[in-house]
Scaffold this motif. Structure first.
Motif, PDB file in Angstrom:
ATOM      1  N   PHE A   9       9.095   5.021 -12.527  1.00 38.99           N
ATOM      2  CA  PHE A   9       8.396   5.418 -11.446  1.00 38.99           C
ATOM      3  C   PHE A   9       7.984   6.834 -11.457  1.00 38.99           C
ATOM      4  O   PHE A   9       7.193   7.330 -10.582  1.00 38.99           O
TER       5      PHE A   9
ATOM      6  N   SER B  77       1.591   0.848  -9.272  1.00 42.38           N
ATOM      7  CA  SER B  77       1.693   1.341  -8.022  1.00 42.38           C
ATOM      8  C   SER B  77       0.413   2.087  -7.427  1.00 42.38           C
ATOM      9  O   SER B  77       0.265   2.299  -6.175  1.00 42.38           O
ATOM     10  N   ARG B  78      -0.125   2.659  -8.268  1.00 36.60           N
ATOM     11  CA  ARG B  78      -1.167   3.492  -8.060  1.00 36.60           C
ATOM     12  C   ARG B  78      -2.620   3.187  -8.024  1.00 36.60           C
ATOM     13  O   ARG B  78      -3.413   3.636  -7.454  1.00 36.60           O
TER      14      ARG B  78
ATOM     15  N   THR C 174      -1.717   6.672  -3.954  1.00 31.86           N
ATOM     16  CA  THR C 174      -0.312   6.081  -3.599  1.00 31.86           C
ATOM     17  C   THR C 174      -0.454   4.417  -3.128  1.00 31.86           C
ATOM     18  O   THR C 174      -1.000   4.687  -1.805  1.00 31.86           O
ATOM     19  N   ASN C 175       0.400   3.653  -3.699  1.00 29.30           N
ATOM     20  CA  ASN C 175       0.392   2.266  -3.177  1.00 29.30           C
ATOM     21  C   ASN C 175       1.476   1.349  -3.337  1.00 29.30           C
ATOM     22  O   ASN C 175       1.383   0.295  -3.855  1.00 29.30           O
ATOM     23  N   TYR C 176       2.668   2.100  -3.014  1.00 23.98           N
ATOM     24  CA  TYR C 176       3.840   1.820  -3.343  1.00 23.98           C
ATOM     25  C   TYR C 176       4.243   0.736  -1.999  1.00 23.98           C
ATOM     26  O   TYR C 176       4.036   0.770  -0.818  1.00 23.98           O
TER      27      TYR C 176
ATOM     28  N   ASP D  95       9.857  -1.275  -2.078  1.00 19.48           N
ATOM     29  CA  ASP D  95       9.927  -0.226  -3.144  1.00 19.48           C
ATOM     30  C   ASP D  95      10.468   0.949  -2.672  1.00 19.48           C
ATOM     31  O   ASP D  95      11.360   1.593  -2.928  1.00 19.48           O
TER      32      ASP D  95
ATOM     33  N   SER E 248       5.429   1.000 -13.926  1.00 20.89           N
ATOM     34  CA  SER E 248       5.487   0.994 -12.536  1.00 20.89           C
ATOM     35  C   SER E 248       4.888   1.814 -11.586  1.00 20.89           C
ATOM     36  O   SER E 248       4.258   1.595 -10.651  1.00 20.89           O
ATOM     37  N   GLN E 249       4.854   3.019 -12.280  1.00 24.68           N
ATOM     38  CA  GLN E 249       4.237   4.119 -11.458  1.00 24.68           C
ATOM     39  C   GLN E 249       2.545   3.864 -11.594  1.00 24.68           C
ATOM     40  O   GLN E 249       1.737   3.882 -10.562  1.00 24.68           O
TER      41      GLN E 249
END
Length: 64
Positions: free
Chosen positions: A18, A28-29, A37-39, A43, A24-25
């Motif tokens: 992350f 999520s983007r 940012t799209n968490y 999460d 994961s990063q």
């Protein structure tokens, strides 16, 4: 191993994913039209709860 060592061993790779350009990063983007940012809320709440757990464990250790 101590409590903190166990927690680190179980969560280190995921937390690095992350924060240090891991998969994961990257996942999520990405949205269908942009990189932003799209968490998911789940999460975010998991990260907050994990942080709270660490703080509580540290506080209990200091108090003892």
């Amino acid at each position: 191993m101590g409590v903190f060592s166990d927690i680190k061993a179980k969560n280190w790779k995921l937390m690095n994913d992350f924060t240090h350009g891991g998969i994961s990063q990257a996942i999520s983007r990405n949205t269908s039209s942009e990189i932003t940012t799209n968490y998911p809320k789940e999460d975010i709440l998991s990260a907050i709860n994990f942080s709270i757990s660490i703080v509580l464990l540290a506080t209990m250790e200091i108090a003892s």
